[in-house]
Design a protein around this motif. Structure first.
Motif, PDB file in Angstrom:
ATOM      1  N   SER A  23       0.506  -0.926  -0.033  1.00 41.22           N
ATOM      2  CA  SER A  23      -0.005   0.198   0.002  1.00 41.22           C
ATOM      3  C   SER A  23       0.895   1.188   0.291  1.00 41.22           C
ATOM      4  O   SER A  23       0.496   2.174  -0.724  1.00 41.22           O
ATOM      5  CB  SER A  23      -1.288  -0.122   0.710  1.00 41.22           C
ATOM      6  OG  SER A  23      -0.182   0.414   2.250  1.00 41.22           O
ATOM      7  N   ASN A  82      -8.492  -8.017  -6.290  1.00 39.87           N
ATOM      8  CA  ASN A  82      -8.367  -6.637  -6.960  1.00 39.87           C
ATOM      9  C   ASN A  82      -8.524  -5.936  -7.896  1.00 39.87           C
ATOM     10  O   ASN A  82      -8.644  -4.929  -8.082  1.00 39.87           O
ATOM     11  CB  ASN A  82      -6.726  -7.451  -7.939  1.00 39.87           C
ATOM     12  CG  ASN A  82      -5.554  -8.535  -6.809  1.00 39.87           C
ATOM     13  OD1 ASN A  82      -4.839  -7.329  -6.114  1.00 39.87           O
ATOM     14  ND2 ASN A  82      -5.898  -9.506  -7.269  1.00 39.87           N
ATOM     15  N   TYR A 137     -10.509  -3.413  -5.800  1.00 35.50           N
ATOM     16  CA  TYR A 137     -10.058  -1.645  -5.569  1.00 35.50           C
ATOM     17  C   TYR A 137      -9.158  -1.428  -6.673  1.00 35.50           C
ATOM     18  O   TYR A 137      -9.260   0.186  -6.751  1.00 35.50           O
ATOM     19  CB  TYR A 137      -8.730  -2.311  -5.161  1.00 35.50           C
ATOM     20  CG  TYR A 137      -8.497  -2.735  -3.555  1.00 35.50           C
ATOM     21  CD1 TYR A 137      -8.765  -2.163  -2.452  1.00 35.50           C
ATOM     22  CD2 TYR A 137      -8.441  -4.182  -3.636  1.00 35.50           C
ATOM     23  CE1 TYR A 137      -9.111  -2.604  -0.875  1.00 35.50           C
ATOM     24  CE2 TYR A 137      -8.834  -4.271  -1.171  1.00 35.50           C
ATOM     25  CZ  TYR A 137      -8.956  -4.012  -0.291  1.00 35.50           C
ATOM     26  OH  TYR A 137      -8.654  -3.875   0.623  1.00 35.50           O
ATOM     27  N   ALA A 160     -12.792   1.353  -7.492  1.00 38.37           N
ATOM     28  CA  ALA A 160     -13.038   1.600  -5.908  1.00 38.37           C
ATOM     29  C   ALA A 160     -12.727   3.232  -6.349  1.00 38.37           C
ATOM     30  O   ALA A 160     -13.739   4.281  -6.112  1.00 38.37           O
ATOM     31  CB  ALA A 160     -12.002   0.975  -4.254  1.00 38.37           C
ATOM     32  N   THR A 174     -10.232   5.649   1.211  1.00 39.68           N
ATOM     33  CA  THR A 174      -9.963   4.142   1.049  1.00 39.68           C
ATOM     34  C   THR A 174      -9.093   4.118   2.057  1.00 39.68           C
ATOM     35  O   THR A 174      -8.757   2.532   1.930  1.00 39.68           O
ATOM     36  CB  THR A 174      -8.062   4.456  -0.150  1.00 39.68           C
ATOM     37  OG1 THR A 174      -8.997   5.953  -1.645  1.00 39.68           O
ATOM     38  CG2 THR A 174      -7.781   4.122  -0.397  1.00 39.68           C
ATOM     39  N   THR A 203     -11.378   1.930   3.276  1.00 38.13           N
ATOM     40  CA  THR A 203     -11.395   0.770   2.656  1.00 38.13           C
ATOM     41  C   THR A 203     -10.168  -0.960   4.021  1.00 38.13           C
ATOM     42  O   THR A 203     -10.755  -2.019   3.816  1.00 38.13           O
ATOM     43  CB  THR A 203     -11.160   0.521   1.350  1.00 38.13           C
ATOM     44  OG1 THR A 203      -9.670   0.558   0.852  1.00 38.13           O
ATOM     45  CG2 THR A 203     -12.002   0.622   0.524  1.00 38.13           C
ATOM     46  N   ILE A 224     -15.220  -6.648   0.207  1.00 36.24           N
ATOM     47  CA  ILE A 224     -13.902  -6.632   0.694  1.00 36.24           C
ATOM     48  C   ILE A 224     -14.116  -7.189   2.354  1.00 36.24           C
ATOM     49  O   ILE A 224     -13.450  -8.304   2.842  1.00 36.24           O
ATOM     50  CB  ILE A 224     -13.357  -4.951   1.343  1.00 36.24           C
ATOM     51  CG1 ILE A 224     -12.708  -4.794  -0.262  1.00 36.24           C
ATOM     52  CG2 ILE A 224     -12.336  -5.477   2.088  1.00 36.24           C
ATOM     53  CD1 ILE A 224     -12.843  -3.395  -0.496  1.00 36.24           C
TER      54      ILE A 224
END
Length: 499
Positions: free
Chosen positions: A39, A295, A298, A301, A319, A322, A385
């Protein structure tokens, strides 16, 4: 009590302080690093682009082409997965030679080297150092995700093995969330701070080097691999307290069962027909963990957040939401796993993900029909998620530990880790083309994968809760024998008919 019923296990349902701290010490420099490095690279994307362009201009007196910049940035990001594959391919061997704890400690060398190289890349004016640093970060993550679940699964008592094994998932999501928070502009997300941001990967490494030496090596490794009875008893007493007789008996029984056997190499495990169903199971679970659509969620998103009217400068904060959502789910899974069992959680997770795939496809298809649909899509994002964290995200690693015994477990983790990293690389490479080609209908592909996994888990994987490694192995062996008998019976019938 009849001796055939096996040793009496402790009714204690909570780990003692030493076991809990040993788990944290292993995870902070292990799976936390993986989540953090995945991340933390997102926040400085624009700044790294500028740095590469600036460096190119100083060297060649010309701006780098758009395609060249995209290629170099892709290398910076994807080289992490190559490093992960390399780390996974050597992690099992190192865990046999250096021990589980020894490998985790030695692995911090890669994290520290990565931190130094990425921190020096800007002042030295070499973006190549950034690429090499990301490679070392990947090797560190690959070894960690191979060896850390081994260590956690082997230090935990049978009744707490699932909960302790969830430490891997909890710290991955904790690392993801920490990387997102540290990358905010209020902290280290400013342009002048990005080299410091990337070099903060040294902090978890230092923490593990300070804390983990105070805790023992895996008791199973000490007794079965090293034949150290005294060391095993001492480790069990430190980790489990005074009531460790049941675990000692389980480990001793496994040692007696594996007399004359040495730790298998991956190619030996692949050739062993008696373990083919366990091997097929971990290959499918680890492939599906990357190809199940998480994936894609995301990826969509940011688009959905923009469609819902959230200002671009506020999207990083959403974010973070999440990341917090996934972290909370991992903790919830850790609390439920010893009550509901592994099979129920992972089947439930994939079932909910299948439902979310259908709903997400519908909400994206009718995105412009009503202002409500972008918000419904956001609900699907968070639900997906949550479903992933509840089952596949946490239980997969635990099953890889539980389906194998001491002699086969390191090789199993090498194979599972290699498959996982190759799948990660494949989805990173192919996914953009899937989205461009199928758009919102790409989730129908993930729907098929999730449904197939639910079917396979239901038909093949036994419940492993509260069972010793030998009991799980015997259950698979009995199942294989039944299948073989049915196959032989069918063959005999066919032969008789033809005669």
């Amino acid at each position: 009590m009849n001796s055939s019923q096996g040793p009496v296990r402790s009714k204690k349902e909570f780990p003692n302080k030493s076991l809990l701290l040993a788990t944290c010490a292993a995870c902070i420099g292990g799976s936390f690093q993986y989540g953090y490095n995945v991340s933390v690279i997102n926040a400085p994307t624009t700044y790294v682009h500028d740095f590469i362009n600036q460096t190119w201009r100083e060297r060649y007196q010309a701006d780098i082409s758009e395609d060249g910049l995209t290629l170099l940035w892709s290398v910076v990001v994807s080289i992490f997965t190559i490093g992960g594959f390399l780390g996974a391919s050597i992690g099992g061997t190192l865990s046999v030679k250096l021990g589980r704890k020894g490998t985790l400690l030695a692995n911090n060398i890669f994290a520290l080297m990565a931190a130094v190289l990425m921190g020096l890349s800007y002042p030295a004016g070499f973006f190549e150092l950034l690429i090499i640093g990301r490679l070392f970060s990947g090797i560190n993550a690959g070894i960690s995700l191979c060896v850390q679940p081994l260590y956690l699964g082997e230090i935990a008592p049978t009744k707490l093995r699932g909960a302790m094994g969830m430490g891997t998932s909890v710290f991955i999501t904790g690392g993801l969330l920490t990387g997102q928070v540290i990358g905010l502009k209020e902290l280290l997300g400013k342009e002048e701070h990005w080299p410091i941001l990337l070099s903060t990967t040294c902090i978890p490494a230092f923490l593990q080097l300070l804390v983990l030496p105070w805790f023992p090596e895996s008791p199973r490794y000490l007794l079965i691999d090293r034949g150290d009875d005294k060391g095993c008893k001492k480790a069990l007493k430190q980790l489990h307290g005074a009531s460790c007789d049941a675990e000692w008996e389980d480990i001793e029984k496994e040692r007696n069962n594996s007399v004359g056997f040495q730790a298998m190499k991956p190619w030996e495990l692949l050739a062993d027909r008696s373990l083919r169903w366990q091997l097929l199971t971990i290959v499918l679970l680890n492939t599906a963990q990357q190809l199940n659509g998480i994936n894609a969620i995301y990826f969509y998103a940011d688009y959905l957040f923009k469609q819902s009217g959230i200002p671009i400068d506020k999207i990083p904060y959403v974010t973070v939401g999440t990341g917090a959502c996934e972290c909370i789910t991992a903790l919830t899974c850790g609390m439920l796993i010893e009550y509901l069992g592994r099979k129920a959680l992972i089947m439930g997770g994939y079932t909910l993900m299948s439902i979310c795939c259908v709903l997400f496809t519908l909400t994206l298809t009718f995105q412009n029909a009503s202002p409500v649909f972008p918000y419904l899509s956001m609900v699907c994002v968070f639900a997906f998620i949550l479903s992933f964290g509840l089952g596949p995200g946490g239980v997969t690693n635990i099953l890889t530990t539980e389906l194998f015994t001491q002699a086969t477990r390191p090789a199993a983790y090498m194979i599972a880790g290699s498959v996982n990293w190759l799948s990660f690389f494949l989805i990173s490479l192919v996914f953009p083309f899937i989205v461009i080609g199928l758009q919102q209908y790409c989730f129908l592909v993930f729907l098929v994968i999730c449904c197939l996994m639910v079917t396979y888990i239901f038909l093949v994987i036994p419940e492993t809760k509260n069972k010793t490694f030998l009991e799980i192995q015997n259950e698979f062996r009995s199942s294989n024998n039944r299948k073989a008998c049915r196959a032989d019976g069918a063959g005999t019938t066919l032969l008789s008919t033809s005669i």
